[in-house]
Design a protein around this motif. Structure first.
Motif, PDB file in Angstrom:
ATOM      1  N   GLY A 145       0.768  -1.409  -0.010  1.00 13.38           N
ATOM      2  CA  GLY A 145       0.102   0.105   0.046  1.00 13.38           C
ATOM      3  C   GLY A 145       0.956   1.071  -0.023  1.00 13.38           C
ATOM      4  O   GLY A 145       0.503   2.334  -0.635  1.00 13.38           O
ATOM      5  N   ARG A 146       2.052   1.343   0.556  1.00 13.42           N
ATOM      6  CA  ARG A 146       2.876   2.454   0.860  1.00 13.42           C
ATOM      7  C   ARG A 146       3.502   2.730  -0.467  1.00 13.42           C
ATOM      8  O   ARG A 146       4.046   3.608  -0.862  1.00 13.42           O
ATOM      9  CB  ARG A 146       3.810   2.279   1.909  1.00 13.42           C
ATOM     10  N   ALA A 147       3.893   1.849  -1.257  1.00 12.45           N
ATOM     11  CA  ALA A 147       4.486   1.803  -2.651  1.00 12.45           C
ATOM     12  C   ALA A 147       3.419   2.118  -3.588  1.00 12.45           C
ATOM     13  O   ALA A 147       3.783   3.131  -4.304  1.00 12.45           O
ATOM     14  CB  ALA A 147       5.119   0.545  -2.882  1.00 12.45           C
ATOM     15  N   LEU A 284       2.408  11.475   6.153  1.00 14.31           N
ATOM     16  CA  LEU A 284       2.236  13.086   6.591  1.00 14.31           C
ATOM     17  C   LEU A 284       2.135  13.686   5.021  1.00 14.31           C
ATOM     18  O   LEU A 284       1.384  14.536   4.771  1.00 14.31           O
ATOM     19  CB  LEU A 284       3.383  13.558   7.467  1.00 14.31           C
ATOM     20  N   GLY A 285       3.020  13.326   4.354  1.00 11.47           N
ATOM     21  CA  GLY A 285       3.171  13.868   3.042  1.00 11.47           C
ATOM     22  C   GLY A 285       1.991  13.640   2.101  1.00 11.47           C
ATOM     23  O   GLY A 285       1.557  14.656   1.469  1.00 11.47           O
ATOM     24  N   LEU A 286       1.269  12.447   2.163  1.00 11.68           N
ATOM     25  CA  LEU A 286       0.233  12.400   1.326  1.00 11.68           C
ATOM     26  C   LEU A 286      -0.950  12.995   2.031  1.00 11.68           C
ATOM     27  O   LEU A 286      -1.727  13.633   1.150  1.00 11.68           O
ATOM     28  CB  LEU A 286      -0.068  10.451   1.367  1.00 11.68           C
ATOM     29  N   GLY A 287      -1.110  13.087   3.220  1.00  9.85           N
ATOM     30  CA  GLY A 287      -2.168  13.828   3.847  1.00  9.85           C
ATOM     31  C   GLY A 287      -1.881  15.489   3.381  1.00  9.85           C
ATOM     32  O   GLY A 287      -2.922  16.082   2.946  1.00  9.85           O
ATOM     33  N   LEU A 288      -0.783  16.008   3.424  1.00  8.29           N
ATOM     34  CA  LEU A 288      -0.433  17.180   2.863  1.00  8.29           C
ATOM     35  C   LEU A 288      -0.961  17.583   1.464  1.00  8.29           C
ATOM     36  O   LEU A 288      -1.419  18.341   1.125  1.00  8.29           O
ATOM     37  CB  LEU A 288       1.148  17.748   3.301  1.00  8.29           C
ATOM     38  N   ILE A 289      -0.494  16.390   0.734  1.00  7.51           N
ATOM     39  CA  ILE A 289      -0.769  16.582  -0.638  1.00  7.51           C
ATOM     40  C   ILE A 289      -2.407  16.612  -0.980  1.00  7.51           C
ATOM     41  O   ILE A 289      -2.740  17.442  -1.763  1.00  7.51           O
ATOM     42  CB  ILE A 289      -0.225  15.074  -1.366  1.00  7.51           C
ATOM     43  N   ALA A 290      -2.919  15.818  -0.221  1.00  8.78           N
ATOM     44  CA  ALA A 290      -4.583  15.638  -0.457  1.00  8.78           C
ATOM     45  C   ALA A 290      -4.977  17.111  -0.175  1.00  8.78           C
ATOM     46  O   ALA A 290      -5.888  17.893  -1.054  1.00  8.78           O
ATOM     47  CB  ALA A 290      -5.048  14.972   0.556  1.00  8.78           C
ATOM     48  N   GLY A 291      -4.648  17.912   1.113  1.00 10.07           N
ATOM     49  CA  GLY A 291      -5.047  19.228   1.396  1.00 10.07           C
ATOM     50  C   GLY A 291      -4.821  20.244   0.031  1.00 10.07           C
ATOM     51  O   GLY A 291      -5.252  21.216  -0.301  1.00 10.07           O
ATOM     52  N   GLN A 292      -3.332  19.935  -0.235  1.00  6.46           N
ATOM     53  CA  GLN A 292      -2.822  20.984  -1.225  1.00  6.46           C
ATOM     54  C   GLN A 292      -3.478  20.943  -2.690  1.00  6.46           C
ATOM     55  O   GLN A 292      -3.968  22.044  -3.075  1.00  6.46           O
ATOM     56  CB  GLN A 292      -1.169  20.613  -1.303  1.00  6.46           C
ATOM     57  N   ILE A 293      -3.890  19.733  -2.899  1.00  4.62           N
ATOM     58  CA  ILE A 293      -4.540  19.477  -4.179  1.00  4.62           C
ATOM     59  C   ILE A 293      -5.864  20.193  -4.135  1.00  4.62           C
ATOM     60  O   ILE A 293      -6.454  20.714  -5.146  1.00  4.62           O
ATOM     61  CB  ILE A 293      -4.467  17.974  -4.640  1.00  4.62           C
ATOM     62  N   VAL A 294      -6.591  19.446  -3.130  1.00  6.96           N
ATOM     63  CA  VAL A 294      -8.124  20.152  -2.916  1.00  6.96           C
ATOM     64  C   VAL A 294      -8.005  21.643  -2.795  1.00  6.96           C
ATOM     65  O   VAL A 294      -8.681  22.406  -3.363  1.00  6.96           O
ATOM     66  CB  VAL A 294      -8.786  19.434  -1.677  1.00  6.96           C
ATOM     67  N   GLY A 295      -7.206  22.148  -1.925  1.00  8.96           N
ATOM     68  CA  GLY A 295      -6.861  23.915  -1.732  1.00  8.96           C
ATOM     69  C   GLY A 295      -6.704  24.223  -3.094  1.00  8.96           C
ATOM     70  O   GLY A 295      -7.234  25.257  -3.506  1.00  8.96           O
ATOM     71  N   LEU A 315      -8.865  15.109 -13.224  1.00 13.51           N
ATOM     72  CA  LEU A 315      -8.426  13.768 -13.401  1.00 13.51           C
ATOM     73  C   LEU A 315      -7.211  13.511 -12.579  1.00 13.51           C
ATOM     74  O   LEU A 315      -7.082  12.388 -11.611  1.00 13.51           O
ATOM     75  CB  LEU A 315      -8.314  13.122 -14.660  1.00 13.51           C
ATOM     76  N   GLY A 316      -6.208  14.208 -12.702  1.00 11.01           N
ATOM     77  CA  GLY A 316      -4.830  14.092 -12.014  1.00 11.01           C
ATOM     78  C   GLY A 316      -5.109  14.198 -10.483  1.00 11.01           C
ATOM     79  O   GLY A 316      -4.611  13.454  -9.662  1.00 11.01           O
ATOM     80  N   ALA A 317      -5.763  15.394 -10.072  1.00 15.79           N
ATOM     81  CA  ALA A 317      -6.073  15.547  -8.748  1.00 15.79           C
ATOM     82  C   ALA A 317      -6.748  14.444  -8.128  1.00 15.79           C
ATOM     83  O   ALA A 317      -6.655  13.941  -6.975  1.00 15.79           O
ATOM     84  CB  ALA A 317      -7.041  16.835  -8.424  1.00 15.79           C
ATOM     85  N   ALA A 318      -7.836  13.697  -8.999  1.00 11.97           N
ATOM     86  CA  ALA A 318      -8.606  12.717  -8.173  1.00 11.97           C
ATOM     87  C   ALA A 318      -7.688  11.559  -7.951  1.00 11.97           C
ATOM     88  O   ALA A 318      -7.791  10.840  -7.074  1.00 11.97           O
ATOM     89  CB  ALA A 318      -9.667  12.334  -9.278  1.00 11.97           C
ATOM     90  N   LEU A 319      -6.985  11.442  -8.973  1.00  8.88           N
ATOM     91  CA  LEU A 319      -6.039  10.069  -8.668  1.00  8.88           C
ATOM     92  C   LEU A 319      -4.692  10.545  -7.463  1.00  8.88           C
ATOM     93  O   LEU A 319      -4.723   9.496  -6.788  1.00  8.88           O
ATOM     94  CB  LEU A 319      -4.884   9.837  -9.993  1.00  8.88           C
ATOM     95  N   THR A 320      -4.579  11.621  -7.370  1.00  9.89           N
ATOM     96  CA  THR A 320      -3.708  11.890  -6.300  1.00  9.89           C
ATOM     97  C   THR A 320      -4.650  11.699  -5.068  1.00  9.89           C
ATOM     98  O   THR A 320      -4.098  11.016  -3.948  1.00  9.89           O
ATOM     99  CB  THR A 320      -3.362  13.433  -6.092  1.00  9.89           C
ATOM    100  N   ALA A 325      -5.409   7.766  -0.168  1.00  9.24           N
ATOM    101  CA  ALA A 325      -6.152   6.862   0.487  1.00  9.24           C
ATOM    102  C   ALA A 325      -5.865   5.564   0.797  1.00  9.24           C
ATOM    103  O   ALA A 325      -5.905   4.683   1.460  1.00  9.24           O
ATOM    104  CB  ALA A 325      -7.639   6.698   0.103  1.00  9.24           C
ATOM    105  N   VAL A 326      -5.099   4.993  -0.358  1.00  9.94           N
ATOM    106  CA  VAL A 326      -4.548   3.615  -0.335  1.00  9.94           C
ATOM    107  C   VAL A 326      -3.538   3.438   1.157  1.00  9.94           C
ATOM    108  O   VAL A 326      -3.791   2.133   1.541  1.00  9.94           O
ATOM    109  CB  VAL A 326      -3.795   3.280  -1.496  1.00  9.94           C
ATOM    110  N   PRO A 327      -2.485   4.111   1.057  1.00 14.85           N
ATOM    111  CA  PRO A 327      -1.561   3.574   2.180  1.00 14.85           C
ATOM    112  C   PRO A 327      -2.196   3.886   3.637  1.00 14.85           C
ATOM    113  O   PRO A 327      -2.425   3.022   4.480  1.00 14.85           O
ATOM    114  CB  PRO A 327      -0.514   4.552   2.058  1.00 14.85           C
ATOM    115  N   LEU A 328      -3.210   4.802   3.633  1.00 14.92           N
ATOM    116  CA  LEU A 328      -3.994   5.097   4.957  1.00 14.92           C
ATOM    117  C   LEU A 328      -5.090   3.867   5.174  1.00 14.92           C
ATOM    118  O   LEU A 328      -5.027   3.551   6.445  1.00 14.92           O
ATOM    119  CB  LEU A 328      -4.838   6.311   4.972  1.00 14.92           C
ATOM    120  N   VAL A 329      -5.994   3.424   4.206  1.00 16.41           N
ATOM    121  CA  VAL A 329      -6.721   2.327   4.347  1.00 16.41           C
ATOM    122  C   VAL A 329      -5.743   0.992   4.748  1.00 16.41           C
ATOM    123  O   VAL A 329      -6.228   0.134   5.579  1.00 16.41           O
ATOM    124  CB  VAL A 329      -7.461   2.096   3.062  1.00 16.41           C
TER     125      VAL A 329
END
Length: 337
Positions: A145-147, A284-295, A315-320, A325-329
């Motif tokens: 998942g992390r990969a 941490l990085g992936l959570g920051l990324i989600a906020g950055q992309i949505v914002g 589409l790129g933002a949705a994939l991000t 979500a993958v490693p978090l789940v």
């Protein structure tokens, strides 16, 4: 699920949620600093104003808060005794590069494309930083998942940029935020180490002390180092290209928001220092990324810049977000089992 794993799982979710908030602050800061750079005529001058104002706020906070002053003293003591190596307090160099990149490229790329480029560097380098154990949480092994998460972010970047080729004249500038993203993962790990040094482990039988003074100390050190580096960069740019030809925004209170970059940066850095030891650099990085992309997408929609997002960017933002979500789940499923 027993109480302890459930608490850890809840802590992970809370940490990622905090990272998302930090990411939204970072996206807002990118728009603010990019616009400020257009006004003053220099990306480095705008970065100095942003980081310098943040350092000013933090200096006042540290001076008025005895626990934060004590935490800064612990950092100095750790440097003297070798508990903290000198290069471990240089995370602010990454923050300075990130803020300078905002002023250099956001006006040309748009906030969304800037953030997607940050994603590519940040997500892949976060995986390496976790595997090397540079963060205070120690080594975190690479699982499926992390990969998959970082791999999906790279695909997302390719998709998002594909819609900008030919539409954005200076799309090659995306290399700058890409490199800034690579450095960010190291910065997050270093700020986490400073936070850990600022709050020594409690003696046996004593309750652990609050982490907030340590977060304040780590953020203060980050801004101090970043501001010093940006002042040097500004001096070099003036020597090479002359003084900036713009002017400070003065339409009050309309332009007041353009001076908020320092406060937004404090939120961004403080969140990193506060949760990196709990969730690791990758989450941490992936959570920051989600906020950055949505914002970023919200900003480019509500306050359109030079490069409004197109279908490929969405589409790129949705994939991000799926990549986040993958490693978090996977992390939650492993704790349940």
């Amino acid at each position: 699920m027993t109480a302890q794993p459930a608490a850890r799982s809840a802590g992970t979710v809370a940490g990622v949620a905090a990272a998302v908030v930090g990411g939204i602050a970072a996206a807002s800061q990118s728009r603010v600093n990019g616009t400020l750079a257009e006004h003053v005529g220099s990306a480095f001058a705008a970065a100095v104003i942003s980081f310098g104002s943040g350092l000013l706020w933090l200096t006042v906070a540290v001076l008025c808060w005895p626990a934060a002053r004590s935490a800064v003293g612990h950092v100095r003591g750790a440097l003297r005794t070798g508990g903290l190596r000198p290069w471990e307090v240089l995370g602010g160099l990454g923050g300075g590069f990130y803020v300078a990149a905002q002023g250099l490229t956001v006006s040309s790329l748009g906030v969304a494309l800037f953030m997607v480029a940050i994603v590519a560097g940040q997500s892949t380098s976060s995986l390496a930083v976790d595997r090397l154990g540079l963060a205070p949480g120690g080594v975190r092994l690479i699982t499926l998942g992390r990969a998959v998460g970082p791999a999906l972010t790279v695909v997302a970047v390719v998709v998002a940029v594909s819609g900008s080729v030919g539409r954005v004249e200076d799309v090659h500038l995306a290399v700058i935020p890409l490199l800034a993203g690579v450095v960010q993962a190291w910065q997050q790990a270093m700020n986490g180490r400073v936070r850990a040094a600022a709050v020594p482990a409690p003696a046996a039988g004593r309750a652990p002390s609050s982490t907030f003074p340590g977060v304040a100390a780590a953020t203060f050190v980050n801004f101090g180092v970043g501001t010093a580096a940006l002042l040097v960069a500004l001096a070099v740019s003036v020597l090479v290209g002359g003084a900036p030809d713009g002017a400070l925004p003065t339409r009050w209170p309309l332009d007041l928001v353009l001076y908020s970059g320092g406060l937004l940066g404090i939120v961004f850095i403080a969140v990193q220092a506060a949760v990196v030891h709990r969730i690791g650099v990758l989450l941490l990085g992936l959570g920051l990324i989600a906020g950055q992309i949505v914002g970023a997408l919200l900003l480019d929609l509500l306050v359109p810049g030079a490069t409004p997002p197109g279908p490929a960017m969405y589409l790129g933002a949705a994939l991000t977000l799926v990549a986040v979500a993958v490693p978090l789940v996977e992390s939650r499923l492993r704790r349940r089992s």
